[in-house]
Design an enzyme around this catalytic site. Sequence first.
Site, PDB file in Angstrom:
ATOM      1  N   THR A 149       0.829  -1.214   0.000  1.00 55.51           N
ATOM      2  CA  THR A 149       0.000   0.000   0.000  1.00 55.51           C
ATOM      3  C   THR A 149       0.860   1.259   0.000  1.00 55.51           C
ATOM      4  O   THR A 149       1.960   1.279   0.580  1.00 55.51           O
ATOM      5  CB  THR A 149      -0.916   0.007   1.240  1.00 55.51           C
ATOM      6  OG1 THR A 149      -1.568   1.256   1.318  1.00 55.51           O
ATOM      7  CG2 THR A 149      -0.159  -0.224   2.528  1.00 55.51           C
ATOM      8  N   SER A 192      -2.604   3.171  10.514  1.00 57.48           N
ATOM      9  CA  SER A 192      -3.616   2.308  11.150  1.00 57.48           C
ATOM     10  C   SER A 192      -2.932   0.969  11.421  1.00 57.48           C
ATOM     11  O   SER A 192      -1.844   0.693  10.897  1.00 57.48           O
ATOM     12  CB  SER A 192      -4.813   2.086  10.215  1.00 57.48           C
ATOM     13  OG  SER A 192      -4.437   1.236   9.135  1.00 57.48           O
ATOM     14  N   TYR A 194      -3.909  -1.820  10.249  1.00 56.13           N
ATOM     15  CA  TYR A 194      -3.796  -2.468   8.930  1.00 56.13           C
ATOM     16  C   TYR A 194      -2.535  -1.997   8.200  1.00 56.13           C
ATOM     17  O   TYR A 194      -1.740  -2.805   7.713  1.00 56.13           O
ATOM     18  CB  TYR A 194      -5.042  -2.170   8.075  1.00 56.13           C
ATOM     19  CG  TYR A 194      -4.726  -2.222   6.601  1.00 56.13           C
ATOM     20  CD1 TYR A 194      -4.453  -3.437   5.970  1.00 56.13           C
ATOM     21  CD2 TYR A 194      -4.617  -1.049   5.840  1.00 56.13           C
ATOM     22  CE1 TYR A 194      -4.107  -3.477   4.626  1.00 56.13           C
ATOM     23  CE2 TYR A 194      -4.278  -1.092   4.501  1.00 56.13           C
ATOM     24  CZ  TYR A 194      -4.014  -2.309   3.898  1.00 56.13           C
ATOM     25  OH  TYR A 194      -3.647  -2.347   2.578  1.00 56.13           O
ATOM     26  N   HIS A 195      -2.355  -0.670   8.120  1.00 54.62           N
ATOM     27  CA  HIS A 195      -1.191  -0.162   7.389  1.00 54.62           C
ATOM     28  C   HIS A 195       0.104  -0.621   8.070  1.00 54.62           C
ATOM     29  O   HIS A 195       1.108  -0.868   7.410  1.00 54.62           O
ATOM     30  CB  HIS A 195      -1.237   1.364   7.301  1.00 54.62           C
ATOM     31  CG  HIS A 195      -2.259   1.880   6.318  1.00 54.62           C
ATOM     32  ND1 HIS A 195      -3.498   2.328   6.698  1.00 54.62           N
ATOM     33  CD2 HIS A 195      -2.221   2.006   4.960  1.00 54.62           C
ATOM     34  CE1 HIS A 195      -4.175   2.724   5.626  1.00 54.62           C
ATOM     35  NE2 HIS A 195      -3.441   2.530   4.561  1.00 54.62           N
ATOM     36  N   LYS A 198       1.340  -3.848   6.816  1.00 43.01           N
ATOM     37  CA  LYS A 198       1.982  -3.750   5.496  1.00 43.01           C
ATOM     38  C   LYS A 198       3.424  -3.260   5.617  1.00 43.01           C
ATOM     39  O   LYS A 198       4.286  -3.636   4.822  1.00 43.01           O
ATOM     40  CB  LYS A 198       1.181  -2.802   4.594  1.00 43.01           C
ATOM     41  CG  LYS A 198      -0.196  -3.343   4.232  1.00 43.01           C
ATOM     42  CD  LYS A 198      -0.096  -4.446   3.194  1.00 43.01           C
ATOM     43  CE  LYS A 198      -1.442  -4.954   2.792  1.00 43.01           C
ATOM     44  NZ  LYS A 198      -1.428  -5.932   1.735  1.00 43.01           N
TER      45      LYS A 198
HETATM   46  P1  NAD Z   1     -10.463  -8.036  -0.256  1.00 44.81           P
HETATM   47  O1  NAD Z   1     -10.694  -8.090   1.211  1.00 44.81           O
HETATM   48  O2  NAD Z   1     -11.612  -7.761  -1.147  1.00 44.81           O
HETATM   49  O3  NAD Z   1      -9.765  -9.391  -0.740  1.00 44.81           O
HETATM   50  C1  NAD Z   1      -8.848 -10.119   0.035  1.00 44.81           C
HETATM   51  C2  NAD Z   1      -9.131 -11.598  -0.190  1.00 44.81           C
HETATM   52  O4  NAD Z   1      -8.190 -12.353   0.580  1.00 44.81           O
HETATM   53  C3  NAD Z   1     -10.532 -11.990   0.270  1.00 44.81           C
HETATM   54  O5  NAD Z   1     -11.176 -12.749  -0.719  1.00 44.81           O
HETATM   55  C4  NAD Z   1     -10.279 -12.816   1.541  1.00 44.81           C
HETATM   56  O6  NAD Z   1     -11.258 -13.812   1.736  1.00 44.81           O
HETATM   57  C5  NAD Z   1      -8.888 -13.377   1.286  1.00 44.81           C
HETATM   58  N1  NAD Z   1      -8.112 -13.662   2.498  1.00 44.81           N
HETATM   59  C6  NAD Z   1      -7.851 -12.837   3.539  1.00 44.81           C
HETATM   60  N2  NAD Z   1      -7.132 -13.480   4.471  1.00 44.81           N
HETATM   61  C7  NAD Z   1      -6.918 -14.740   4.006  1.00 44.81           C
HETATM   62  C8  NAD Z   1      -6.245 -15.880   4.520  1.00 44.81           C
HETATM   63  N3  NAD Z   1      -5.663 -15.863   5.719  1.00 44.81           N
HETATM   64  N4  NAD Z   1      -6.211 -17.014   3.777  1.00 44.81           N
HETATM   65  C9  NAD Z   1      -6.809 -17.053   2.553  1.00 44.81           C
HETATM   66  N5  NAD Z   1      -7.481 -16.007   2.027  1.00 44.81           N
HETATM   67  C10 NAD Z   1      -7.532 -14.857   2.754  1.00 44.81           C
HETATM   68  O7  NAD Z   1      -9.307  -6.959  -0.485  1.00 44.81           O
HETATM   69  P2  NAD Z   1      -8.857  -6.229  -1.836  1.00 44.81           P
HETATM   70  O8  NAD Z   1      -9.464  -4.895  -1.864  1.00 44.81           O
HETATM   71  O9  NAD Z   1      -9.011  -7.158  -2.970  1.00 44.81           O
HETATM   72  O10 NAD Z   1      -7.309  -6.033  -1.539  1.00 44.81           O
HETATM   73  C11 NAD Z   1      -6.376  -7.041  -1.908  1.00 44.81           C
HETATM   74  C12 NAD Z   1      -4.982  -6.610  -1.488  1.00 44.81           C
HETATM   75  O11 NAD Z   1      -4.662  -5.372  -2.109  1.00 44.81           O
HETATM   76  C13 NAD Z   1      -4.855  -6.395   0.011  1.00 44.81           C
HETATM   77  O12 NAD Z   1      -3.674  -6.985   0.488  1.00 44.81           O
HETATM   78  C14 NAD Z   1      -4.815  -4.895   0.167  1.00 44.81           C
HETATM   79  O13 NAD Z   1      -4.004  -4.539   1.249  1.00 44.81           O
HETATM   80  C15 NAD Z   1      -4.236  -4.429  -1.147  1.00 44.81           C
HETATM   81  N6  NAD Z   1      -4.714  -3.091  -1.525  1.00 44.81           N
HETATM   82  C16 NAD Z   1      -6.067  -2.864  -1.741  1.00 44.81           C
HETATM   83  C17 NAD Z   1      -6.490  -1.575  -2.076  1.00 44.81           C
HETATM   84  C18 NAD Z   1      -7.947  -1.238  -2.286  1.00 44.81           C
HETATM   85  O14 NAD Z   1      -8.278  -0.043  -2.464  1.00 44.81           O
HETATM   86  N7  NAD Z   1      -8.848  -2.221  -2.309  1.00 44.81           N
HETATM   87  C19 NAD Z   1      -5.541  -0.546  -2.204  1.00 44.81           C
HETATM   88  C20 NAD Z   1      -4.200  -0.815  -1.977  1.00 44.81           C
HETATM   89  C21 NAD Z   1      -3.798  -2.092  -1.635  1.00 44.81           C
HETATM   90  N1  USQ Z   2     -12.548   9.309   3.691  1.00 43.24           N
HETATM   91  C1  USQ Z   2     -13.517  10.298   3.671  1.00 43.24           C
HETATM   92  N2  USQ Z   2     -14.810   9.908   3.591  1.00 43.24           N
HETATM   93  C2  USQ Z   2     -15.199   8.608   3.504  1.00 43.24           C
HETATM   94  C3  USQ Z   2     -14.198   7.605   3.508  1.00 43.24           C
HETATM   95  C4  USQ Z   2     -12.886   7.998   3.604  1.00 43.24           C
HETATM   96  O1  USQ Z   2     -13.222  11.500   3.741  1.00 43.24           O
HETATM   97  O2  USQ Z   2     -16.400   8.358   3.444  1.00 43.24           O
HETATM   98  C5  USQ Z   2     -11.121   9.705   3.766  1.00 43.24           C
HETATM   99  C6  USQ Z   2     -10.364   9.011   4.885  1.00 43.24           C
HETATM  100  O3  USQ Z   2     -10.462   9.721   6.104  1.00 43.24           O
HETATM  101  C7  USQ Z   2      -8.952   8.995   4.291  1.00 43.24           C
HETATM  102  C8  USQ Z   2      -9.165   8.869   2.802  1.00 43.24           C
HETATM  103  O4  USQ Z   2     -10.516   9.264   2.562  1.00 43.24           O
HETATM  104  O5  USQ Z   2      -8.323  10.224   4.521  1.00 43.24           O
HETATM  105  C9  USQ Z   2      -8.960   7.478   2.238  1.00 43.24           C
HETATM  106  O6  USQ Z   2      -9.784   6.536   2.914  1.00 43.24           O
HETATM  107  P1  USQ Z   2     -10.164   5.137   2.229  1.00 43.24           P
HETATM  108  O7  USQ Z   2     -11.066   4.410   3.163  1.00 43.24           O
HETATM  109  O8  USQ Z   2     -10.632   5.372   0.844  1.00 43.24           O
HETATM  110  O9  USQ Z   2      -8.738   4.430   2.068  1.00 43.24           O
HETATM  111  P2  USQ Z   2      -7.752   3.776   3.146  1.00 43.24           P
HETATM  112  O10 USQ Z   2      -8.357   3.624   4.469  1.00 43.24           O
HETATM  113  O11 USQ Z   2      -6.468   4.518   3.067  1.00 43.24           O
HETATM  114  O12 USQ Z   2      -7.550   2.297   2.589  1.00 43.24           O
HETATM  115  C10 USQ Z   2      -7.696   1.940   1.224  1.00 43.24           C
HETATM  116  C11 USQ Z   2      -7.768   0.420   1.163  1.00 43.24           C
HETATM  117  C12 USQ Z   2      -6.451  -0.165   1.663  1.00 43.24           C
HETATM  118  C13 USQ Z   2      -5.300   0.423   0.884  1.00 43.24           C
HETATM  119  C14 USQ Z   2      -5.317   1.939   0.922  1.00 43.24           C
HETATM  120  C15 USQ Z   2      -4.303   2.546  -0.020  1.00 43.24           C
HETATM  121  O13 USQ Z   2      -8.858  -0.053   1.939  1.00 43.24           O
HETATM  122  O14 USQ Z   2      -6.469  -1.578   1.512  1.00 43.24           O
HETATM  123  O15 USQ Z   2      -4.077  -0.021   1.389  1.00 43.24           O
HETATM  124  O16 USQ Z   2      -6.608   2.411   0.467  1.00 43.24           O
HETATM  125  S1  USQ Z   2      -3.578   3.982   0.653  1.00 43.24           S
HETATM  126  O17 USQ Z   2      -4.656   4.898   1.049  1.00 43.24           O
HETATM  127  O18 USQ Z   2      -2.767   4.545  -0.398  1.00 43.24           O
HETATM  128  O19 USQ Z   2      -2.828   3.584   1.803  1.00 43.24           O
END
Ligand code: NAD
Ligand code: USQ
Length: 402
Positions: A149, A192, A194-195, A198
């Site tokens: 991320t 967070s 979560y972050h 990563k």
């Molecule tokens: P998602 O939650 O939709 O998909 C994750 C998948 O992994 C799910 O299908 C879940 O069931 C599976 N999973 C989780 N833990 C598992 C485990 N222990 N064993 C087997 N399967 C497992 O998430 P996404 O939005 O598709 O994101 C995928 C990846 O991309 C994540 O690692 C996330 O950090 C990264 N990412 C997502 C975004 C975003 O905006 N969605 C942005 C940046 C990075």
């Molecule tokens: N935000 C709003 N209003 C909303 C939702 C979010 O203002 O209704 C703001 C949040 O406070 C934050 C920003 O928008 O400042 C982004 O929030 P987000 O929920 O869109 O994204 P984030 O929590 O950062 O997480 C998402 C994905 C995560 C990925 C990350 C990439 O869920 O898996 O790692 O984006 S990044 O943001 O570059 O770290």
Amino acid sequence: MSKRVLILGGDGFCGWPTSLHLSAQGHEVHIVDNLVRRRQDEELGVQSLTPIRPLSERLKAWQEHSGREIAFTALDIAHDYGQLRDLLAQWRPEAIVHFAEQRSAPYSMKSPRHKLYTVDNNLNATHNVLCAMVEVGLETDCHLVHLGTMGVYGYKTSRFKLPEGYQKIRLLSPDGNDSVETEILYPPDPGSIYHMTKTQDQLFFYYYNKNDGLRITDLHQGIVWGTETPETCCDERLINRFDYDGDFGTVLNRFVMQAAVGHPLTVHGTGGQTRAFIHIRDTVRCIELAIAHPPAPGERVRVFNQTTETHRIRDLARLIHELTGAPIDFVDNPRKEQDENELKVENQGLQNLGLAPITLSAGLLAEVSEVAARYRHRCDLTKIPARSRWRPQTASCPPERD
Ligand code: NAD
Ligand code: USQ
């Protein structure tokens, strides 16, 4: 060149369209997923806005549509080490794409239980993959592509562009009389739990690359928007998930969907946060490019910033307001983050490999709006507010440090 590609987390928002895309490109695709994301929807009492089908039905539909088969193994990669190792030993993937982590920042901050779950799941998942790759001898024959991320860098205004993973620094001797230039992983600054997982993944990669010579690409992805790719929209049974709830919904998709259901756009605080974005169609293309260009044996962990543009949250809200007339609501920010930040990002790496970025356009927004409007009857308005707080409301909260 066709490869055997194992997709960990292939039932998720990014994993499903990637699995279809790679299969359509001629790769032999095998999905591993424990379907925990679907159970999290049940836990939260919410469903994807789009009616996603059971994975077995998705796979059958893909076979009918494309004539191509995608294999599936149900497996918790964080806790079923033996099964994961045996699968790698038998199937011997040439590439592993690792999406399988708990990816929501708000979900990771909901309660102590959610913090513990996120750390346990994400760190064990990543470490199990690395350890199993070494145990079965996949150091050089296989390439691990991990979805990281942009959040690992923290969102502090900087005079310089964020580099792709590594930062040149000058180390001063303790007496200040000598110095040496070196490169280190960019100092992590998670926002967070979560972050934070990563940022710790990065250290696992650094170590296994240094010690065992594993070939690894870490894609520092920005916030993904959009929902459909050419493969997911060719049959309704292949539709991708669309998260809109306060935990898993990400900001731009939330705004588009809020406009579609007549809900004010929920801007957190001043909306001065600037973030990095990428469209889902570029996500799948970037992964295709990363697989096609593995690091050479002996090369350090390759890091790309998988993002195509940056936007300030209130500007996105204004844009959606102008397109749809939806009112903007500046709500109390449940997170602990800087109110305002600038963001400049180096992102040439993937473009040098051939990515032609898709950037925010009214056309693509209209496509997402169309999906949101088609399924708005499935929306539960009570699930829209983001209720997960970074600190209890009663606790005194020191301001975010610069
Ligand atoms: P998602 O939650 O939709 O998909 C994750 C998948 O992994 C799910 O299908 C879940 O069931 C599976 N999973 C989780 N833990 C598992 C485990 N222990 N064993 C087997 N399967 C497992 O998430 P996404 O939005 O598709 O994101 C995928 C990846 O991309 C994540 O690692 C996330 O950090 C990264 N990412 C997502 C975004 C975003 O905006 N969605 C942005 C940046 C990075
Ligand atoms: N935000 C709003 N209003 C909303 C939702 C979010 O203002 O209704 C703001 C949040 O406070 C934050 C920003 O928008 O400042 C982004 O929030 P987000 O929920 O869109 O994204 P984030 O929590 O950062 O997480 C998402 C994905 C995560 C990925 C990350 C990439 O869920 O898996 O790692 O984006 S990044 O943001 O570059 O770290």
